[in-house]
Enzyme design. Structure first.
Site, PDB file in Angstrom:
ATOM      1  N   ARG A  71       0.858  -1.185   0.000  1.00 36.87           N
ATOM      2  CA  ARG A  71       0.000   0.000   0.000  1.00 36.87           C
ATOM      3  C   ARG A  71       0.899   1.242   0.000  1.00 36.87           C
ATOM      4  NH1 ARG A  71      -2.058  -3.509   3.980  1.00 36.87           N
ATOM      5  NH2 ARG A  71      -4.147  -4.335   3.530  1.00 36.87           N
ATOM      6  N   LYS A  95      -1.895  -1.640   7.903  1.00 36.74           N
ATOM      7  CA  LYS A  95      -3.081  -1.082   8.536  1.00 36.74           C
ATOM      8  C   LYS A  95      -3.294  -1.732   9.902  1.00 36.74           C
ATOM      9  CE  LYS A  95      -6.666  -0.850   5.816  1.00 36.74           C
ATOM     10  NZ  LYS A  95      -7.684  -1.234   4.818  1.00 36.74           N
ATOM     11  N   HIS A 166      -2.937   1.775  -5.572  1.00 38.81           N
ATOM     12  CA  HIS A 166      -3.647   0.528  -5.274  1.00 38.81           C
ATOM     13  C   HIS A 166      -3.867  -0.314  -6.521  1.00 38.81           C
ATOM     14  CE1 HIS A 166      -5.089  -0.899  -1.420  1.00 38.81           C
ATOM     15  NE2 HIS A 166      -6.051  -1.567  -2.035  1.00 38.81           N
ATOM     16  N   ARG A 169      -1.624  -3.223  -6.644  1.00 34.97           N
ATOM     17  CA  ARG A 169      -2.008  -4.273  -5.704  1.00 34.97           C
ATOM     18  C   ARG A 169      -3.033  -5.201  -6.335  1.00 34.97           C
ATOM     19  NH1 ARG A 169      -1.424  -4.832  -0.163  1.00 34.97           N
ATOM     20  NH2 ARG A 169      -3.193  -5.691   0.999  1.00 34.97           N
ATOM     21  N   HIS A 192      -4.146  -9.634   3.963  1.00 35.85           N
ATOM     22  CA  HIS A 192      -5.573  -9.439   4.243  1.00 35.85           C
ATOM     23  C   HIS A 192      -5.917 -10.111   5.564  1.00 35.85           C
ATOM     24  CE1 HIS A 192      -6.639  -8.822  -0.277  1.00 35.85           C
ATOM     25  NE2 HIS A 192      -6.259  -7.707   0.311  1.00 35.85           N
ATOM     26  N   TYR A 201     -11.000 -11.297  -6.062  1.00 34.39           N
ATOM     27  CA  TYR A 201     -10.128 -11.550  -7.200  1.00 34.39           C
ATOM     28  C   TYR A 201     -10.488 -12.829  -7.947  1.00 34.39           C
ATOM     29  CZ  TYR A 201      -7.395  -7.868  -5.075  1.00 34.39           C
ATOM     30  OH  TYR A 201      -7.002  -6.663  -4.543  1.00 34.39           O
TER      31      TYR A 201
END
Length: 221
Positions: A71, A95, A166, A169, A192, A201
Protein backbone atom coordinates in the site's frame (compact mmCIF):
# COMPACT_ATOMS: atom_id res chain seq x y z
CA UNK A 1 -36.64 11.56 0.67
CA UNK A 2 -35.81 15.25 0.55
CA UNK A 3 -38.82 15.86 -1.69
CA UNK A 4 -41.19 14.11 0.74
CA UNK A 5 -39.72 16.04 3.66
CA UNK A 6 -40.29 19.24 1.69
CA UNK A 7 -43.93 18.33 1.02
CA UNK A 8 -44.52 17.57 4.68
CA UNK A 9 -42.87 20.85 5.68
CA UNK A 10 -45.23 22.69 3.31
CA UNK A 11 -48.20 20.84 4.75
CA UNK A 12 -49.07 19.14 1.46
CA UNK A 13 -48.88 15.73 3.15
CA UNK A 14 -49.39 14.78 6.76
CA UNK A 15 -47.61 11.41 6.76
CA UNK A 16 -43.82 11.13 6.74
CA UNK A 17 -43.30 9.26 3.47
CA UNK A 18 -39.53 9.78 3.49
CA UNK A 19 -39.07 6.65 5.59
CA UNK A 20 -40.85 4.61 2.89
CA UNK A 21 -38.20 5.27 0.26
CA UNK A 22 -35.85 2.24 0.08
CA UNK A 23 -32.10 2.73 0.07
CA UNK A 24 -30.13 2.14 -3.10
CA UNK A 25 -28.63 -1.34 -3.06
CA UNK A 26 -24.86 -1.36 -2.66
CA UNK A 27 -23.90 -4.97 -3.16
CA UNK A 28 -20.54 -5.98 -1.74
CA UNK A 29 -18.01 -7.16 -4.36
CA UNK A 30 -20.44 -6.24 -7.15
CA UNK A 31 -17.73 -4.94 -9.50
CA UNK A 32 -14.58 -6.38 -10.98
CA UNK A 33 -11.28 -5.15 -9.54
CA UNK A 34 -9.34 -2.89 -11.90
CA UNK A 35 -5.91 -4.11 -12.95
CA UNK A 36 -3.13 -3.72 -15.50
CA UNK A 37 -1.93 -6.21 -18.07
CA UNK A 38 1.64 -7.55 -17.58
CA UNK A 39 2.98 -5.58 -20.54
CA UNK A 40 1.48 -2.39 -19.09
CA UNK A 41 3.33 -2.94 -15.81
CA UNK A 42 6.61 -3.20 -17.71
CA UNK A 43 5.62 -0.18 -19.77
CA UNK A 44 5.21 1.86 -16.59
CA UNK A 45 8.48 0.66 -15.07
CA UNK A 46 10.38 1.48 -18.25
CA UNK A 47 9.35 5.14 -17.95
CA UNK A 48 11.67 5.67 -14.97
CA UNK A 49 14.92 7.23 -16.11
CA UNK A 50 17.35 5.19 -14.03
CA UNK A 51 20.20 7.49 -14.99
CA UNK A 52 18.80 10.14 -12.64
CA UNK A 53 18.32 10.28 -8.88
CA UNK A 54 14.57 10.77 -9.13
CA UNK A 55 14.24 8.01 -11.70
CA UNK A 56 16.06 5.51 -9.48
CA UNK A 57 13.96 6.48 -6.48
CA UNK A 58 10.68 6.23 -8.38
CA UNK A 59 11.74 2.91 -9.94
CA UNK A 60 12.34 1.39 -6.50
CA UNK A 61 8.94 2.66 -5.31
CA UNK A 62 7.11 1.29 -8.34
CA UNK A 63 8.83 -2.09 -7.97
CA UNK A 64 7.65 -2.33 -4.36
CA UNK A 65 4.13 -1.67 -5.60
CA UNK A 66 4.34 -4.09 -8.52
CA UNK A 67 6.25 -7.00 -6.96
CA UNK A 68 4.98 -6.96 -3.37
CA UNK A 69 1.64 -5.19 -3.69
CA UNK A 70 2.44 -2.72 -0.93
CA UNK A 71 0.00 0.00 0.00
CA UNK A 72 1.11 3.60 -0.51
CA UNK A 73 1.06 4.22 3.24
CA UNK A 74 3.35 1.23 3.78
CA UNK A 75 5.95 2.66 1.42
CA UNK A 76 5.74 6.04 3.12
CA UNK A 77 6.39 4.46 6.54
CA UNK A 78 9.23 2.21 5.35
CA UNK A 79 12.46 2.86 7.30
CA UNK A 80 16.08 1.82 6.89
CA UNK A 81 15.68 -0.61 9.78
CA UNK A 82 12.88 -2.44 7.96
CA UNK A 83 15.16 -3.80 5.22
CA UNK A 84 16.92 -6.94 6.46
CA UNK A 85 19.58 -7.37 3.82
CA UNK A 86 21.26 -10.54 5.03
CA UNK A 87 17.99 -12.35 5.61
CA UNK A 88 16.54 -11.11 2.32
CA UNK A 89 13.39 -9.84 4.02
CA UNK A 90 11.54 -6.58 4.42
CA UNK A 91 9.33 -5.62 7.35
CA UNK A 92 6.02 -4.04 6.40
CA UNK A 93 3.98 -2.00 8.85
CA UNK A 94 0.43 -2.03 7.55
CA UNK A 95 -3.08 -1.08 8.54
CA UNK A 96 -4.15 -1.47 12.13
CA UNK A 97 -0.56 -1.32 13.38
CA UNK A 98 0.02 -4.83 12.05
CA UNK A 99 3.49 -5.85 10.89
CA UNK A 100 4.63 -8.62 8.57
CA UNK A 101 7.86 -9.94 7.09
CA UNK A 102 7.94 -10.42 3.33
CA UNK A 103 10.68 -11.90 1.14
CA UNK A 104 12.67 -9.22 -0.66
CA UNK A 105 12.82 -10.05 -4.39
CA UNK A 106 16.32 -9.58 -5.86
CA UNK A 107 15.28 -6.90 -8.36
CA UNK A 108 13.47 -4.93 -5.66
CA UNK A 109 16.42 -5.19 -3.30
CA UNK A 110 18.82 -4.09 -6.03
CA UNK A 111 16.66 -1.08 -6.89
CA UNK A 112 16.48 0.00 -3.24
CA UNK A 113 20.23 -0.51 -2.80
CA UNK A 114 21.00 1.56 -5.90
CA UNK A 115 18.90 4.42 -4.59
CA UNK A 116 20.40 4.25 -1.09
CA UNK A 117 24.00 4.16 -2.33
CA UNK A 118 23.75 6.76 -5.07
CA UNK A 119 20.93 9.14 -4.32
CA UNK A 120 19.50 9.16 -0.81
CA UNK A 121 20.68 12.39 0.83
CA UNK A 122 22.21 12.51 4.29
CA UNK A 123 19.43 13.53 6.66
CA UNK A 124 18.16 12.87 10.15
CA UNK A 125 15.10 10.82 9.19
CA UNK A 126 15.25 7.02 8.98
CA UNK A 127 12.64 6.82 6.23
CA UNK A 128 13.91 5.04 3.14
CA UNK A 129 12.45 7.36 0.52
CA UNK A 130 13.16 11.07 0.75
CA UNK A 131 11.72 14.10 -1.01
CA UNK A 132 13.75 15.43 -3.91
CA UNK A 133 13.38 19.02 -2.70
CA UNK A 134 14.14 20.66 0.62
CA UNK A 135 13.29 20.10 3.35
CA UNK A 136 14.90 16.68 2.95
CA UNK A 137 12.56 14.36 4.78
CA UNK A 138 10.22 11.47 4.13
CA UNK A 139 6.95 11.81 2.27
CA UNK A 140 4.19 13.55 4.20
CA UNK A 141 1.45 11.09 3.22
CA UNK A 142 0.29 8.48 0.74
CA UNK A 143 -0.73 11.12 -1.80
CA UNK A 144 2.94 11.55 -2.74
CA UNK A 145 3.14 7.90 -3.85
CA UNK A 146 -0.08 8.15 -5.84
CA UNK A 147 1.28 11.29 -7.53
CA UNK A 148 4.39 9.39 -8.61
CA UNK A 149 2.21 6.62 -10.03
CA UNK A 150 -0.10 9.00 -11.90
CA UNK A 151 2.84 10.93 -13.33
CA UNK A 152 4.49 7.76 -14.59
CA UNK A 153 1.22 6.51 -16.06
CA UNK A 154 0.93 9.73 -18.03
CA UNK A 155 4.44 9.36 -19.44
CA UNK A 156 3.70 5.74 -20.35
CA UNK A 157 0.60 6.82 -22.26
CA UNK A 158 -1.69 4.53 -20.27
CA UNK A 159 -5.19 5.94 -20.34
CA UNK A 160 -6.93 4.58 -17.27
CA UNK A 161 -9.57 6.12 -14.99
CA UNK A 162 -7.69 4.51 -12.11
CA UNK A 163 -4.12 5.69 -11.65
CA UNK A 164 -3.62 5.26 -7.92
CA UNK A 165 -1.00 3.12 -6.22
CA UNK A 166 -3.65 0.53 -5.27
CA UNK A 167 -3.98 -0.45 -8.93
CA UNK A 168 -0.67 -2.33 -8.68
CA UNK A 169 -2.01 -4.27 -5.70
CA UNK A 170 -5.01 -5.43 -7.71
CA UNK A 171 -2.74 -6.24 -10.64
CA UNK A 172 -0.41 -8.43 -8.57
CA UNK A 173 -3.32 -10.39 -7.11
CA UNK A 174 -4.82 -10.89 -10.56
CA UNK A 175 -1.53 -12.11 -12.04
CA UNK A 176 -0.96 -14.52 -9.15
CA UNK A 177 -4.45 -15.98 -9.59
CA UNK A 178 -3.96 -16.47 -13.32
CA UNK A 179 -0.66 -18.24 -12.63
CA UNK A 180 -2.39 -20.74 -10.39
CA UNK A 181 -1.85 -19.27 -6.92
CA UNK A 182 -4.42 -20.12 -4.28
CA UNK A 183 -6.52 -17.38 -2.73
CA UNK A 184 -4.94 -18.18 0.63
CA UNK A 185 -1.47 -17.45 -0.80
CA UNK A 186 -2.66 -14.17 -2.28
CA UNK A 187 -4.23 -13.19 1.05
CA UNK A 188 -0.94 -13.97 2.81
CA UNK A 189 1.09 -11.76 0.48
CA UNK A 190 -1.40 -8.90 0.53
CA UNK A 191 -1.79 -9.31 4.30
CA UNK A 192 -5.57 -9.44 4.24
CA UNK A 193 -7.04 -9.98 7.69
CA UNK A 194 -9.96 -11.94 6.24
CA UNK A 195 -9.96 -14.30 3.26
CA UNK A 196 -13.30 -12.77 2.25
CA UNK A 197 -11.40 -9.66 1.19
CA UNK A 198 -9.37 -11.74 -1.24
CA UNK A 199 -12.30 -13.56 -2.82
CA UNK A 200 -13.09 -10.56 -5.03
CA UNK A 201 -10.13 -11.55 -7.20
CA UNK A 202 -11.74 -14.89 -8.01
CA UNK A 203 -14.08 -12.99 -10.32
CA UNK A 204 -11.28 -11.94 -12.66
CA UNK A 205 -10.62 -15.56 -13.69
CA UNK A 206 -13.39 -15.44 -16.26
CA UNK A 207 -12.35 -18.66 -18.03
CA UNK A 208 -12.72 -20.68 -14.83
CA UNK A 209 -16.01 -18.96 -14.01
CA UNK A 210 -17.48 -19.94 -17.38
CA UNK A 211 -17.36 -23.60 -16.34
CA UNK A 212 -19.59 -22.75 -13.38
CA UNK A 213 -22.14 -20.62 -15.23
CA UNK A 214 -25.55 -22.13 -15.83
CA UNK A 215 -27.11 -21.82 -19.29
CA UNK A 216 -29.47 -18.88 -19.67
CA UNK A 217 -32.97 -19.88 -20.73
CA UNK A 218 -33.66 -18.59 -24.21
CA UNK A 219 -30.09 -17.44 -24.65
CA UNK A 220 -27.47 -18.49 -27.16
CA UNK A 221 -26.33 -22.11 -26.95
Amino acid sequence: RSFFRYLRHRGDISIDLAACVPAIANWQFSTLPKFLQPHQVQQVLSQCNRQTAQGRRDYAILLLLARLGLRACEIVSLTLDDVHWQAGEIAIHGKGNRSALLPLPPDVGQAIADYLKKDRPICSTRHVFIRMRAPRRGFANSEAISTIVARTFKRAGIDSPHTGAHLFRHTLATQMLRQGAALADIALLLRHRSLNTTTIYAKVDLMALRTLAQPWLGGAQ
